[in-house]
Design a protein around this motif. Structure first.
Motif, mmCIF file in Angstrom:
data_model
loop_
_atom_site.group_PDB
_atom_site.id
_atom_site.type_symbol
_atom_site.label_atom_id
_atom_site.label_comp_id
_atom_site.label_asym_id
_atom_site.label_seq_id
_atom_site.Cartn_x
_atom_site.Cartn_y
_atom_site.Cartn_z
ATOM 1 N N MET A 1 0.816 -1.207 0.000
ATOM 2 C CA MET A 1 0.000 0.000 0.000
ATOM 3 C C MET A 1 0.855 1.264 0.000
ATOM 4 N N THR A 2 2.031 1.224 0.604
ATOM 5 C CA THR A 2 2.843 2.442 0.637
ATOM 6 C C THR A 2 3.391 2.797 -0.738
ATOM 7 N N PRO B 1 1.992 5.804 20.794
ATOM 8 C CA PRO B 1 1.047 5.895 21.915
ATOM 9 C C PRO B 1 -0.400 5.615 21.511
ATOM 10 N N VAL B 2 -0.824 6.150 20.375
ATOM 11 C CA VAL B 2 -2.209 5.930 19.959
ATOM 12 C C VAL B 2 -2.451 4.456 19.647
ATOM 13 N N ALA B 3 -1.481 3.798 19.021
ATOM 14 C CA ALA B 3 -1.623 2.366 18.756
ATOM 15 C C ALA B 3 -1.779 1.593 20.063
ATOM 16 N N HIS B 4 -1.051 2.000 21.092
ATOM 17 C CA HIS B 4 -1.188 1.324 22.390
ATOM 18 C C HIS B 4 -2.569 1.588 22.987
ATOM 19 N N TRP B 5 -3.055 2.823 22.897
ATOM 20 C CA TRP B 5 -4.377 3.138 23.430
ATOM 21 C C TRP B 5 -5.458 2.241 22.831
ATOM 22 N N VAL B 6 -5.347 2.016 21.522
ATOM 23 C CA VAL B 6 -6.422 1.349 20.786
ATOM 24 C C VAL B 6 -6.257 -0.164 20.751
ATOM 25 N N TRP B 7 -5.024 -0.648 20.569
ATOM 26 C CA TRP B 7 -4.802 -2.077 20.370
ATOM 27 C C TRP B 7 -3.903 -2.743 21.404
ATOM 28 N N GLN C 1 1.926 -5.226 12.131
ATOM 29 C CA GLN C 1 1.638 -3.933 12.732
ATOM 30 C C GLN C 1 2.601 -2.847 12.243
ATOM 31 N N LEU C 2 3.824 -3.228 11.938
ATOM 32 C CA LEU C 2 4.792 -2.277 11.382
ATOM 33 C C LEU C 2 4.290 -1.671 10.086
ATOM 34 N N THR C 3 3.690 -2.480 9.229
ATOM 35 C CA THR C 3 3.220 -1.951 7.945
ATOM 36 C C THR C 3 2.138 -0.903 8.124
ATOM 37 N N PHE C 4 1.358 -0.995 9.195
ATOM 38 C CA PHE C 4 0.357 0.026 9.508
ATOM 39 C C PHE C 4 1.041 1.336 9.879
ATOM 40 N N ALA C 5 2.069 1.233 10.717
ATOM 41 C CA ALA C 5 2.790 2.434 11.132
ATOM 42 C C ALA C 5 3.442 3.124 9.939
ATOM 43 N N ILE C 6 3.966 2.342 9.012
ATOM 44 C CA ILE C 6 4.640 2.904 7.839
ATOM 45 C C ILE C 6 3.683 3.750 7.014
ATOM 46 N N ILE C 7 2.549 3.174 6.651
ATOM 47 C CA ILE C 7 1.663 3.909 5.740
ATOM 48 C C ILE C 7 1.013 5.096 6.441
ATOM 49 N N GLY D 1 -9.089 3.011 12.206
ATOM 50 C CA GLY D 1 -9.676 4.328 11.999
ATOM 51 C C GLY D 1 -9.049 5.379 12.896
ATOM 52 N N LEU D 2 -8.737 5.005 14.134
ATOM 53 C CA LEU D 2 -8.133 5.944 15.080
ATOM 54 C C LEU D 2 -6.623 6.061 14.895
ATOM 55 N N PRO D 3 -5.856 4.973 14.986
ATOM 56 C CA PRO D 3 -4.394 5.109 14.878
ATOM 57 C C PRO D 3 -3.907 5.500 13.484
#
Length: 436
Positions: free
Chosen positions: A26-27, A146-152, A108-114, A170-172
């Protein structure tokens, strides 16, 4: 120790391996999507901002990001610990659910990248590349993690304490990138010629190709978040397809009614808007709900992309209008359309659940959006003060491809400016400036 003895499911692992590759794709897809939307003089710079995010976020994630996001909670649901810094203690025998922990961490890394790459669209054509190289790792650690930790993350306050739902980001991802894009757009200010000069996409086929790759990868994004080859993954997969379709149709309907012309850019943008909105809700709503979520996003986002002209913020490639607005729509509508068959118990307003879940979703949206905006604005201002975030005016006029990367995406002579055979394929800065 054999994988079977550890409880690793080979089917789930195979699916998550494929989903991880899809999300990583996706990136580059986003790079093409954004690259086609800018003018010819800054295409390569736009591509580079996405591609370099892959490397920068990966280093940060492996060093500390994964542990802080998914480690044991250490501070009231706000952040994880550093037990797994440098991926310490996570070998091939480590298991997360039914898949190897290393695979889960990579997914989860691929989410942070995009998410980081998405922000670049808000500041296209005018950011210093060196400043972007500093911004991405700092932002990933201070905002995304931090947001990823809050949500997941285990013990994260959004899920465990508030009870808000977000299946795939949707949030992170969407709200965080949109709010952060708005903050950076305000820090840098508008492009030269904003609201005066035509700034049309230079290559619509590239935009559509990028949107197609994003849509393809989004099945890994959403269905992969089930973390298994199961019925929930299948439902999320179908919901993703359905919402992308109604998002596309909703955007085209608005264009036809408002402008008299359904456009290629509108089709690509509408599909992305629908996919953005279904991301948080694909594991919570029925197929009917997915169709409505996508349609709502396509219609509302088609209007939202024009807000920047009235409110005078230059979100170059509509990160705010599509990702922030679409993410808010999809996250809030969980409180309306959630069904217990998908959530395991939680129901939305239309299915007898009352207003409680909608209220929880609203709190999460406001908290995450405000946090991402404020921290990103602070990071941007600090970088701007120390390094300068805005490109020099001359560089912006000439184009960042030539001035920053010493390259051009196209041979301008071939495009009709009469360069003689054998002439240098890299025109002078003055020539590019005159053609831009």
């Amino acid at each position: 120790m054999s994988f079977a003895a550890q409880g690793i499911d080979t089917g789930d692992t195979a699916w998550l391996l494929a989903a991880t590759a899809l999300v990583l794709l996706m990136t580059p897809g986003l790079a093409l999507f954004y690259g086609g939307m800018v003018r010819t003089k800054s295409v390569l710079n736009m591509l580079m901002m996405s591609f370099v995010s892959i490397a920068l976020v990966t280093v940060v994630w492996l060093a500390a990001g994964y542990s802080l996001a998914f480690g044991d909670d250490t501070f009231g649901g706000l952040i994880g610990d550093l037990k797994h810094a440098g991926m310490s203690g996570l070998g091939p025998d480590s298991v997360h659910g039914t898949v190897p922990t290393l695979l889960f961490a990579t997914f989860q890394l691929t989410f942070a990248i995009i998410t980081a790459a998405l922000i670049s669209g808000a500041i296209a054509d005018r950011a210093k590349f060196g400043a972007w190289l500093v911004f991405v790792p700092v932002w990933a650690l201070l905002v995304y993690v931090p947001v990823a930790h809050w949500v997941w993350g285990p013990g994260g306050w959004v899920l465990d304490k508030l009870g808000a739902l977000d299946f795939a980001g949707g949030l992170p991802v969407e709200i965080t990138s949109g709010a952060s894009g708005l903050a950076l757009a305000l820090v840098l200010g508008p492009r030269l010629g904003f609201k005066k000069d035509a700034m049309r996409p230079h290559n619509l086929p590239m935009v559509v190709l990028g949107a197609g790759l994003l849509w393809f990868g989004w099945f890994g994004f959403n269905a992969g978040s089930a973390l298994g080859a199961n019925g929930l993954a299948a439902a999320a997969f179908l919901n993703t397809l359905a919402a992308g379709c109604t998002g596309l149709l909703g955007w085209l309907f608005v264009e036809q009614k408002r402008d008299g012309h359904p456009t290629t850019l509108g089709a690509a943008s509408g599909a992305v808007a629908g996919l953005v909105a279904i991301t948080p809700s694909c594991g919570s709503v029925s197929l009917l709900g997915a169709l409505v979520v996508g349609l709502a996003a396509g219609v509302v986002c088609s209007y939202a992309v024009g807000w920047k002209f009235r409110l005078n913020y230059d979100d170059s490639l509509d990160v705010v209008g599509v990702h922030l607005v679409g993410g808010v729509i999809g996250t809030l509508l969980i409180g309306v359309f959630a069904v217990k068959e998908m959530t395991g118990g939680t129901e939305g307003l239309l299915y007898g659940g009352g207003l409680a879940q909608l209220g929880k979703q609203l709190v999460a949206v406001v908290a995450v959006g405000a946090y991402a905006f404020l921290v990103t604005y602070g990071i941007g201002k600090l970088i701007d003060k120390v390094l300068g975030f805005r490109a020099d005016e001359e560089h912006e006029h000439t184009g960042l491809d030539l001035t920053v990367h010493a390259e051009t995406a196209y041979d301008h002579g071939v495009l009709g400016h009469g360069a003689p055979v054998g002439a240098s394929s890299v025109p002078s800065a003055q020539k590019v400036k005159s053609q831009a």
